[in-house]
Write a protein that holds these residues in place. Structure first.
Motif, mmCIF file in Angstrom:
data_model
loop_
_atom_site.group_PDB
_atom_site.id
_atom_site.type_symbol
_atom_site.label_atom_id
_atom_site.label_comp_id
_atom_site.label_asym_id
_atom_site.label_seq_id
_atom_site.Cartn_x
_atom_site.Cartn_y
_atom_site.Cartn_z
ATOM 1 N N GLY B 62 0.817 -1.211 0.000
ATOM 2 C CA GLY B 62 0.000 0.000 0.000
ATOM 3 C C GLY B 62 0.849 1.258 0.000
ATOM 4 O O GLY B 62 0.546 2.231 -0.708
ATOM 5 N N MET B 63 1.923 1.245 0.788
ATOM 6 C CA MET B 63 2.834 2.396 0.812
ATOM 7 C C MET B 63 3.403 2.633 -0.590
ATOM 8 O O MET B 63 3.463 3.768 -1.073
ATOM 9 C CB MET B 63 3.994 2.143 1.793
ATOM 10 C CG MET B 63 3.579 2.118 3.260
ATOM 11 S SD MET B 63 4.869 1.422 4.362
ATOM 12 C CE MET B 63 5.955 2.836 4.547
ATOM 13 N N GLU B 64 3.805 1.540 -1.231
ATOM 14 C CA GLU B 64 4.404 1.695 -2.559
ATOM 15 C C GLU B 64 3.365 2.140 -3.587
ATOM 16 O O GLU B 64 3.654 2.995 -4.429
ATOM 17 C CB GLU B 64 5.081 0.400 -3.009
ATOM 18 C CG GLU B 64 5.788 0.574 -4.359
ATOM 19 C CD GLU B 64 6.878 -0.451 -4.607
ATOM 20 O OE1 GLU B 64 6.795 -1.557 -4.043
ATOM 21 O OE2 GLU B 64 7.822 -0.121 -5.360
ATOM 22 N N ALA B 65 2.165 1.585 -3.515
ATOM 23 C CA ALA B 65 1.110 2.011 -4.452
ATOM 24 C C ALA B 65 0.862 3.510 -4.289
ATOM 25 O O ALA B 65 0.774 4.248 -5.276
ATOM 26 C CB ALA B 65 -0.172 1.222 -4.198
ATOM 27 N N ALA B 66 0.774 3.967 -3.039
ATOM 28 C CA ALA B 66 0.473 5.379 -2.759
ATOM 29 C C ALA B 66 1.563 6.295 -3.308
ATOM 30 O O ALA B 66 1.269 7.350 -3.879
ATOM 31 C CB ALA B 66 0.328 5.586 -1.253
ATOM 32 N N ILE B 67 2.792 5.885 -3.148
ATOM 33 C CA ILE B 67 3.895 6.739 -3.603
ATOM 34 C C ILE B 67 4.126 6.594 -5.102
ATOM 35 O O ILE B 67 4.208 7.581 -5.832
ATOM 36 C CB ILE B 67 5.176 6.422 -2.812
ATOM 37 C CG1 ILE B 67 4.979 6.897 -1.365
ATOM 38 C CG2 ILE B 67 6.400 7.081 -3.452
ATOM 39 C CD1 ILE B 67 6.158 6.676 -0.475
ATOM 40 N N ALA B 68 4.225 5.351 -5.573
ATOM 41 C CA ALA B 68 4.575 5.115 -6.973
ATOM 42 C C ALA B 68 3.522 5.673 -7.929
ATOM 43 O O ALA B 68 3.858 6.295 -8.941
ATOM 44 C CB ALA B 68 4.763 3.619 -7.211
ATOM 45 N N CYS B 69 2.255 5.445 -7.620
ATOM 46 C CA CYS B 69 1.188 5.876 -8.531
ATOM 47 C C CYS B 69 1.118 7.398 -8.647
ATOM 48 O O CYS B 69 0.669 7.916 -9.660
ATOM 49 C CB CYS B 69 -0.162 5.341 -8.078
ATOM 50 S SG CYS B 69 -0.319 3.570 -8.285
#
Lengths: 366, 366
Positions: B62-69
């Protein structure tokens, strides 16, 4: 509802109940023991002595980990003869140059076209072993052999073959392979695993996604741990599913998958229906899912609708442009001959009632 | 084993049993209804009227989705005053230029240092609301306010606050927020959710990971579906966990988390032990995890070892360089006053036996 779709599969009661166990801390010896057992068992299913990393995520997460982590290549050839081959290409596009070798969905892979793409300068080849969307078993051994001629990295999506059909990653020369929990292994969805040999690390791309960075998984696996909080309850289920595989024996399990899918195909033939895949000398019918052309005189909605509403059986339709044109029956995981007979008997009733086929199930030899 | 770690939390029996339900197909109305219920309930927990996307994966996914997207920014400021703040920075590095504003772990965030970084040209700010590694509740509202002065996108990791402490994403001006299933929500690990308002899409980066591409989630959510096979059994559990929250009432739940953590802190104070966080005027003690300095006269191994082996209670130690220096007690999810008293009583016995503290638990008012 009896699930006869190509995953998620119907769960064995033991696997269902395993998930009801009380939660445990993941940074504990208890969890490490589960992880070690699952990892070692999965190695046998992949046919590898190398590393296996279990990721909390869908099969697609495993596909992306496999491609993204090992994408330090000038170009990758991705074979598309179905929805999941198509997906491999779409994932790869985010990381490197891609050459997609396309075949009409349902058609077999022509090896010379793959070789042509490799010869034009690909450093990696990605393909789907068992193409769930069309019911074809692609020729993994032959594809790996061609790739090796060009020294290309071989990435194989074994999501719906590993644990249900013969897979021999090391013997075939496959460098990276993927499996999903909810297919032939018989566990619930939400876990996937990526098997990686030593050579693959030469292609390691440090710009891969953080969550899917297999280098972090490799480091933590030294202590039988995962880098991020694992889906513990799903590991309980996976452990139980793998115990069931151990008890059945992998060879027996593969034989069962082959016999049950052969039974479905025999029924299709006897009933005068038509299998969807067009095979060539290298490809085979899938042993874990059978794709059948929708006969004249009935719609997808009628067939699958009545099967679901009246008989409580779920099978799959076609995906994307195949919607309405085919239907698919899974023979994956801990499926039994009873499940298969039940499913075919109910489909037969639906088709016989409409005068589309004559009853044949009673006479098929198993 | 009684889990008093800051996640995964001890599961309510109803949530355990929910996972033992038979598998269902995910491309069905049955699954869509579960997804819709979970999504709508999570919106209330986030305090948002905007989209919430549930991903099958750990909180880190979730952290990566939030940042990457949403990384189409020249530079992002990431605040690090603990392990999870540090992780935000490490994830962001893979997608854009990062300025990490560092504070010693256990210290509070100084707002002027954050503002300085934003003023120097960051287009986004990422921070952890409840820093689990140190037991600090960071000042989300104030941080969002500063970011807005510079028109920066605000990404908040609410993994261990959402569902257990007050979160008002829309009111605070947080654009993207994250929660994990196995923390305050009280479900098992393996799911996370990302809340996204309309403004965030201006920063959409199409080179985000395929598996975590929230645009695909948004599209599929129109039909109450997920783009890839979801971890169905965990959705059964999440649904049950959210029903329990609905029954308890979110306000009551937040009050319970606050009261139970206040009880732990009161015991720490009365026993003459020391809380680890150093607060400033903006920060607070976490209401979902309490970090306590390891007293003289006992080692981490002795304290947590005896608590686990003799009493069957699991608490957490310090992470990274804090290992051995602190211990942490979670008050998350469906934890009860009985669980807290049990835990403190056993810790007290261990410390009193060694002459480190005097018994005080009997006299603490709750």
């Amino acid at each position: 509802m009896l699930l006869m779709i190509p995953g998620p599969v119907h769960l064995h009661e033991r696997i269902q109940l395993a998930m009801a166990k009380p939660m445990i801390g993941h940074r504990t010896k208890d969890f490490s023991e589960i992880l070690e057992y699952c990892t070692e068992m999965l190695k046998k299913l992949f046919g590898t002595k190398h590393d296996v990393f279990i990721i909390s995520g869908s099969g697609t997460a495993g596909m992306e980990a496999a491609i993204a982590c090992f994408s330090k290549v000038k170009r990758i050839t991705c074979i598309d003869n179905g929805k999941f081959g198509d997906r491999l290409g779409k994932i790869a596009e985010r990381y490197t140059e891609v050459d997609v070798v396309r075949f009409e969905w349902g058609k077999s892979i022509e090896l010379d076209e793959v070789e042509k793409s490799l010869a034009e300068g690909s450093e990696a080849l990605a393909f789907v072993h068992n193409e769930t969307s069309t019911g074809i078993l692609n020729p993994a051994r032959e594809l790996a052999k061609i790739a090796k001629k060009y020294d290309a990295l071989v990435i194989m999506d074994g999501i719906t073959s590993v644990g249900g059909d013969y897979v021999a990653m090391d013997e075939w020369g496959v460098d990276v392979a993927i499996v999903g929990s909810q297919k032939c292994i018989g566990a619930p969805p939400g876990l996937c695993a990526v098997a990686v040999n030593d050579r693959a690390w030469e292609f390691y791309n440090e710009k891969c996604p953080f969550y899917l960075d297999l280098k972090a998984y490799k480091k933590k696996l030294e202590d039988w741990q995962t880098p991020y909080t694992p889906a513990v309850s799903l590991f309980f289920a996976l452990q139980e599913a793998l115990k069931i595989i151990e008890e059945e024996g992998l060879e027996n399990r593969i034989r069962r998958h082959r016999e049950l899918s052969a039974f479905v195909r025999k029924w299709v033939e006897e009933a005068g229906l038509e299998l969807f895949p067009e095979l060539n000398e290298y490809s085979q019918y899938s042993n874990t899912v059978t794709a059948i052309k929708m006969p004249e005189g009935i719609t997808d909605k009628e067939l699958r609708g009545e099967l679901k509403e009246k008989y409580g059986i779920l099978i799959s339709g076609g995906q994307e442009h195949l919607k309405g044109k085919i239907f698919r029956i899974g023979t994956m995981g801990n499926v039994t001959i009873r499940d298969v007979v039940t499913t075919l008997a109910c489909i037969e009733r639906i088709l016989v009632k409409r005068g589309i086929i004559k009853p044949v199930l009673g006479e098929i030899e198993a």
